[in-house]
Design an enzyme around this catalytic site. Structure first.
Site, mmCIF file in Angstrom:
data_model
loop_
_atom_site.group_PDB
_atom_site.id
_atom_site.type_symbol
_atom_site.label_atom_id
_atom_site.label_comp_id
_atom_site.label_asym_id
_atom_site.label_seq_id
_atom_site.Cartn_x
_atom_site.Cartn_y
_atom_site.Cartn_z
ATOM 1 N N TYR A 129 0.829 -1.226 0.000
ATOM 2 C CA TYR A 129 0.000 0.000 0.000
ATOM 3 C C TYR A 129 0.858 1.269 0.000
ATOM 4 O O TYR A 129 2.015 1.249 0.308
ATOM 5 C CB TYR A 129 -1.093 -0.027 1.052
ATOM 6 C CG TYR A 129 -0.792 -0.022 2.534
ATOM 7 C CD1 TYR A 129 0.453 0.195 3.082
ATOM 8 C CD2 TYR A 129 -1.866 -0.219 3.427
ATOM 9 C CE1 TYR A 129 0.640 0.208 4.445
ATOM 10 C CE2 TYR A 129 -1.684 -0.201 4.793
ATOM 11 C CZ TYR A 129 -0.429 0.015 5.299
ATOM 12 O OH TYR A 129 -0.252 0.035 6.641
ATOM 13 N N GLU A 130 0.218 2.342 -0.444
ATOM 14 C CA GLU A 130 0.922 3.618 -0.691
ATOM 15 C C GLU A 130 2.039 3.452 -1.729
ATOM 16 O O GLU A 130 3.047 4.146 -1.686
ATOM 17 C CB GLU A 130 1.483 4.222 0.606
ATOM 18 C CG GLU A 130 0.546 4.249 1.792
ATOM 19 C CD GLU A 130 -0.804 4.900 1.509
ATOM 20 O OE1 GLU A 130 -0.938 5.573 0.476
ATOM 21 O OE2 GLU A 130 -1.717 4.682 2.318
ATOM 22 N N GLY A 131 1.829 2.557 -2.655
ATOM 23 C CA GLY A 131 2.819 2.343 -3.723
ATOM 24 C C GLY A 131 3.698 1.151 -3.430
ATOM 25 O O GLY A 131 4.455 1.148 -2.457
#
Lengths: 594, 594
Positions: free
Chosen positions: A438-440
Site C-alpha cells: 500500500y501507498e505504492g
C-alpha cells in the site's frame, strides 16, 4: 500475548547521535524540542503504547471489523482507545499550533509513530490519516476551508481518509473515473466508486473527512486532469456541526490477510444525485496536493516496517530467552535457552542490526524534513529537501521489505510456535505483508527512485549522498578502534558510484534500466543502512571515551555495525551485480510469451 | 479461485534431460518406468490434481478442521477426494509391489507429489505420511508386523502418522518423555503426550497407524534411548479388522496461520491404563528408523517448496497477463497488462528461474535415491547415497526458503489483490510459512549439513560435487553458444571450494562455524541451482540442434539460466562472505546480554 516496551534507549541514542536532535532544536520554530521535553514525550508515548494500544492488537486481529448494513463495526476497545488517544493530544504532536497542534518537529513525532505502529498498527492507521490530511490541507486548502475543517482534524475530533484507488485505477491514477460536477460556489457533486479506503467508514468519530481524487467535466486526460475534493460523511449544519448524511455508502469491506482491525472499505459516492464535496486547491492540480498526503503516508509506512520489525524482534528475543531446547554446542550443557544456539543468536543480532540501520535512516530523514522546512539558509534547506526526495522511496520501499523480513525471521525463531496464532508473532507477519504494497508497491517506489529521483537530475543528489558516505568512511579510517569498518563502507560508496555511472551510461535503454529498479532500491537501502551503522559506531566510540554511558551497550553498537557490514553489505554488492547484468537478459524475454 | 495446471512440459524436460530418466529406467527393478508409462502417469496425475484436489484447496483453507469432543472433522470434500485418491492407487505409486504398490522409481513419484502439493498441500500431507511410514516399516518392522499392517498402509485403507514432538521436545528429541511399559510379547503400554501431530486424528479412514517415539523403562538417557512403537487408533480384532478403540485421545487441534485443512493434533496416550503399542525394530534403536520416515518427509517438504512456488507462479503469471494497469514504459502504450512492466516481468522470470533450479535439483536428487537403491555397482550406488545424504538438508532447507520467497513475490505481483484473501494467493503464502519450520527448521537443516554432512567427512562428498560442477562448467566453456555461462559457474565452484577450505581451517571454532550454517546452506543451494540451470541450458541447446523441439521454449531455457546467473549466483557470493566474516563478530555477543 506479546508484550511491547518502547526501545527508549535506542531511540534516544539515535535521535541524539545520528539524527541531530540538538541541531533540530536550534531551528527557528523548533525551540520547544528540548532534550528534556523530548524525553518526557517519548516516555509518555511509550507508556500509552505499551499499556493501552498493545493489548488491543490481538483483539483487533481476532475480531476484525464487520459491515452491518452500511455501518462498519470496529473491534471492541477501539472506541475507548481512540478517545484516550485523541484526548491526550497525540494526533497534533507535530501539527501546526495555529490549528491546535503542538508543532513539534517531525523528528520527535517519528519515534512516537514508531511506537504506535509497533503497539497496534491497525489502530494507528486511523490517526495517521489525520496527520497526512493536515499536511495536504495546510498547503492547498482555502483559508475558509482551513477554518472549517482543520482544527477538528488536528484534534482528531473528526477522522480523515485518503481516496485514490478505484477498481481500474490502482498504481495508475491516470485511469481514475470518479467524476465531479460543479454545483455552484466551490461545491461539487461527486459520482463513482473508491476501493481500498482505510477507515473509509466507522463510527469512532462524529464525522469523517474524505479527500477524494476526481475528474472535473473539462479535465484533460490522465493525471493532469485530477482534482481534489473534500467530501464529508456528514454535511455541516449552520453551526458547523455534522448534520445531514452525505451520499457516501460503504458497500463492502475487504477480507484481508492482516490488519483486521483496520476496515478497508469500498465507498460508493453519489448513488442518488451526487455526494456533496468541496474543491481543494486549483482545478486539475489535485494530484500534487494528494501527493503531499501520500508522501507523508509513504514515510509513515516506512516507519511501519521499522515498527513491526521492532515488535517482532522483541517477541523473538523474549521467546529465545525463555524457550529451553537442545544442547549448547559450545559448552555441551543441556537445559539452555535457545538463544545460546549460534543460529538463533545470528537471527536475533541480524534483526537488531537491521532495526538500528532502519532507525538511523528514518530518524535522520525526519531530521532532514525539519531542516528542509525550518533551516534559515536556503542552500542548507534545499540540500535536505533533495535528500528527503531522493530517499523517500528508499525509506518506504527498503524499510518495508526489511520489516517483512524481520517478521519472517521472528517466526523462524519461534519455530512451530510461530506458525500457530496464539503466540501473536504470526499476526505481525500477516499484518506486515501489506506494507510493501500500500501507498505504492516496492516496484512503484523503485521506479520513482530511478526515474524521478536519479535519472531526472543525472544522479546529482545521489553523488552528494555518496560524498557524505565517503566522509563517514574517512572518519572511520582515522579512528583508533573502528578502522576495520572503513573499507567496507568505502566499498559501499564505490558500489553506488559505479552503479550511478552505469545507470547514466544506459539512460536510453529504458527496459534494461527499469528491470534493475528494485535491485537498485535494495542496494541503496542497504548502503544507507551501512552508512548509518558506521555513524552509530563512531557515535558509540565517541561517547565511550567522553561519557559515563553503559560501556557494554556502546561496545554492542560498534559490534552491531561490524555485524551489519559482514551480513548486509555484501548483499548490496549482489544487488548491484543484478542491476548491471539482469536487465539485458530480461529484455530478451517477450512478455507476451511468458 | 486459482487454477492449477501441472507443468508437464517442464517436468518432462527435467526428468529426461537433467534427472536421467532413461538411465533410471535401465536399473534393475525400475524397468517399468518407460518414457511412455511415465508420460501417462504424469498426465493422469495432472488431471486429478487440477480437477479434484485444486478446487478443494480454498475450501480447506476457509473451513479448516474442528474438534467436536474428541472427533476431528475435516473440511467438506476431503472424504470423497481421499477415497478417489486411494482407489486410484496413487499412494502406492513408488511403494513395494510385495505390499501392493506399483514399485515405480522415486524419480517418477517426485513430480507426481509436486502436483499433489501444488494442488492442495493440506490434503496431500495425509497420504504422504503413508509413504514415509511404509519406508520406515519396510526397513525395521518384523515380518509379522509387515504382514499385518503394510498392505493397508500402502493402499491407504488406513492412515499413518509420525509422532515425535512433545511440548518440551521439539528440535531436541533427547528430551522425549513419552514412556512405554512392557506388556508381554512385543506389546507395550504407552503413556504421554505428543503435539503437532499432522492428521493425528480424523475419520477419513477406518483406522490410523501411529508411529511413536517413546522411552522404555531401561532406556539410556537421550536420543540413544528412544524406541519406536506402532500404536493403532483401533486395536485389531481376530480377523485383523479395527476393533476396540485404543487409549489415544485428541485433546486439541492447533489454530494455525495456514494449512487449515490439515488437522494438527495434540494426542494424549494412555490416560487410563496405557495405549497398547508394538515395538518396531530393536529397543533403543527407534530414532534411526524414525529418521527414515523423517528423511522421506524432509525430501517431500522440499518438494512442497517447489510445489507452492509453482502454484504461486502460475497465479501471478495469469494475473499479470490479465490485469491492465499503467503505461508501457518502452512503447508508451496504455491499456497494457502489467506483465509488460519491467519489474513485473523481472519478478515472474525470477520466479520461473528459481522453480527450474529447484526442480532440477529435486528431480536429480530423486534419481540419486533410485541409483543408490538400485544400481548394481556398489561404488556408483555409494556415490549417489552420499550425494543424497549431503544434499538432503539443502533440498529441504533451501527449497523451502525459496518456496516462501516465491509465494511472497507472487503476492507482490498481485499488489493489493494479493493481500485480500479472495484471490487465493494469500493462502499459498500462509500455507508456505510452515515449510521452513516443520520436519526440522532451516537452522536444523543447516546444522545437519555443516556438522554431519560436511565436517564429519572433511568435506569429501562436497569436493566430489564441486568437481561435478566444474565438469559442467568445462562443458559450457567449449559450447559455441553458452560460453558466457562458464565463468559464472566456475565462480560458484570456486566459492564452494574456498568455503570448504575455510570451514576445515576453522573446524575447532564451533561457535564461529555454526553461526555460518544457514548462510552456508543458502550458498550451497544457490550454487546447486546454478549447476542445474547450466545443465538445463546445455540440454536445451543440445536438443535445439538435434531435435524438432519448440525452439522458443528451448531458447527460453538458456536465457533462464543466464537470468539465474545474473540474479541468484551473486547472492551465493554474499552468503559466502557472511559465512566467513559474521561468526567471529557474532561470537563476541553474549547471548545472555542480548
Amino acid at each position: 500475548m506479546l508484550d511491547y516496551q518502547a526501545p527508549l534507549r535506542d531511540m534516544q541514542f539515535i535521535l541524539e547521535e545520528l539524527a541531530g536532535l540538538e541541531r533540530i532544536g536550534e531551528l527557528p520554530g523548533c525551540e520547544d524540542a528540548s532534550p528534556d521535553l523530548v524525553s518526557a514525550v517519548l516516555e509518555e508515548a511509550g507508556k500509552f503504547a505499551a499499556g493501552v494500544l498493545a493489548p488491543l492488537n490481538p483483539v483487533g486481529d481476532q475480531q476484525g471489523c464487520r459491515l452491518e448494513g452500511e455501518r462498519v463495526v470496529t473491534p471492541e476497545g477501539w472506541q475507548a482507545a481512540y478517545d484516550q488517544f485523541r484526548e491526550a493530544g497525540w494526533i497534533g504532536l507535530a501539527l501546526p499550533p495555529e490549528h491546535g497542534g503542538l508543532g513539534l518537529p517531525k523528528q520527535v513525532s517519528t519515534p512516537v509513530w514508531e511506537m504506535w505502529f509497533s503497539a497496534n498498527m491497525a489502530f494507528a492507521m486511523l490517526p495517521q490519516l489525520n496527520v497526512g490530511q493536515t499536511e495536504a490541507l495546510t498547503i492547498a486548502a482555502s483559508e475558509a476551508q482551513k477554518a472549517t475543517w482543520l482544527d477538528k482534524i488536528v484534534s482528531g475530533e473528526w477522522a480523515a481518509t485518503m481516496n485514490l484507488t478505484e477498481p481500474q485505477a490502482g498504481s495508475d491514477l491516470a485511469a481514475t473515473r470518479m467524476r465531479a460536477e460543479p454545483e455552484g460556489d466551490d461545491a461539487y457533486r461527486l459520482f463513482g466508486q473508491k476501493i481500498f479506503i482505510s477507515y473509509g467508514e466507522h463510527e469512532l468519530t462524529p464525522n469523517i473527512v474524505h479527500l477524494v481524487l476526481a475528474q472535473l467535466p473539462d479535465a484533460p486526460p490522465g493525471v493532469k486532469g485530477l482534482s481534489l475534493f473534500l467530501v464529508p460523511k456528514y454535511l455541516l449544519d449552520e453551526r458547523g456541526e455534522p448534520g445531514q448524511r452525505n451520499e457516501i455508502r460503504c458497500i463492502a469491506i475487504e477480507h484481508k490477510m492482516g490488519i483486521h482491525g483496520s476496515p478497508t472499505c469500498t465507498l460508493s459516492y453519489g448513488d442518488d444525485g451526487g455526494a456533496l464535496g468541496y474543491l481543494v486547491g486549483e482545478p486539475h492540480q489535485g494530484l500534487a496536493t494528494m501527493f503531499v498526503m501520500m508522501n507523508e503516508a509513504r514515510f509513515n509506512v516506512g516507519i511501519q516496517g521499522l515498527a513491526l520489525g521492532e515488535r517482532a524482534y522483541q517477541a523473538a528475543l523474549a521467546y529465545a530467552h525463555e524457550r529451553v531446547q537442545g544442547r549448547d554446542i559450545v559448552s555441551g550443557e543441556v537445559g539452555q535457552p535457545i538463544i545460546v544456539h549460534p543460529d538463533v543468536k545470528r537471527m536475533l543480532v541480524s534483526m537488531r542490526a537491521r532495526l538500528m540501520a532502519m532507525r538511523g535512516l528514518l530518524y535522520s530523514a525526519a531530521g532532514w524534513f525539519d531542516l528542509a522546512r525550518h533551516h534559515p539558509e536556503a542552500e542548507v534547506a534545499d540540500k535536505y529537501r533533495r535528500y528527503v526526495d531522493l530517499l523517500m522511496p528508499v525509506a518506504k520501499g527498503w524499510c518495508t521489505e526489511v520489516g517483512n523480513d524481520l517478521c519472517d525471521e521472528a517466526i523462524q525463531v519461534f519455530g512451530g510456535m510461530g506458525f500457530v496464532e496464539e503466540t501473536g508473532v504470526a499476526q505481525l507477519f500477516r499484518d506486515a505483508r501489506v506494507i510493501t504494497i500500500y501507498e505504492g508497491t516496492t516496484g512503484i517506489q523503485a521506479n520513482d527512485l530511478l526515474g524521478r529521483k536519479i535519472l531526472r537530475e543525472d544522479a546529482a543528489t545521489l553523488r552528494e549522498l555518496i560524498a557524505d558516505i565517503r566522509e563517514t568512511a574517512d572518519r572511520l579510517e582515522s579512528d583508533a578502534k573502528l578502522g576495520d569498518l572503513a573499507q567496507p563502507l568505502h566499498d559501499q560508496a564505490t558500489l553506488l558510484d559505479e552503479s550511478a555511472d552505469w545507470l547514466l551510461a544506459h539512460k536510453a535503454d529504458t527496459a534494461v534500466l527499469y528491470a534493475g529498479a528494485v535491485p537498485l532500491l535494495h542496494m541503496l537501502g542497504i548502503a544507507c543502512g551501512a552508512w548509518q551503522m558506521a555513524r552509530l559506531a563512531l557515535a558509540a566510540e565517541a561517547r565511550r571515551t567522553t561519557d559515563d554511558g553503559d560501556p557494554d551497550y556502546l561496545t554492542g553498537l560498534s559490534e552491531l555495525a561490524r555485524f551489519y557490514m559482514a551480513t548486509q553489505a555484501p548483499q548490496a554488492r549482489a544487488h548491484g551485480h543484478t542491476l548491471r547484468h539482469a536487465g539485458a537478459v530480461l529484455s530478451r524475454f517477450s512478455a507476451r510469451e511468458l
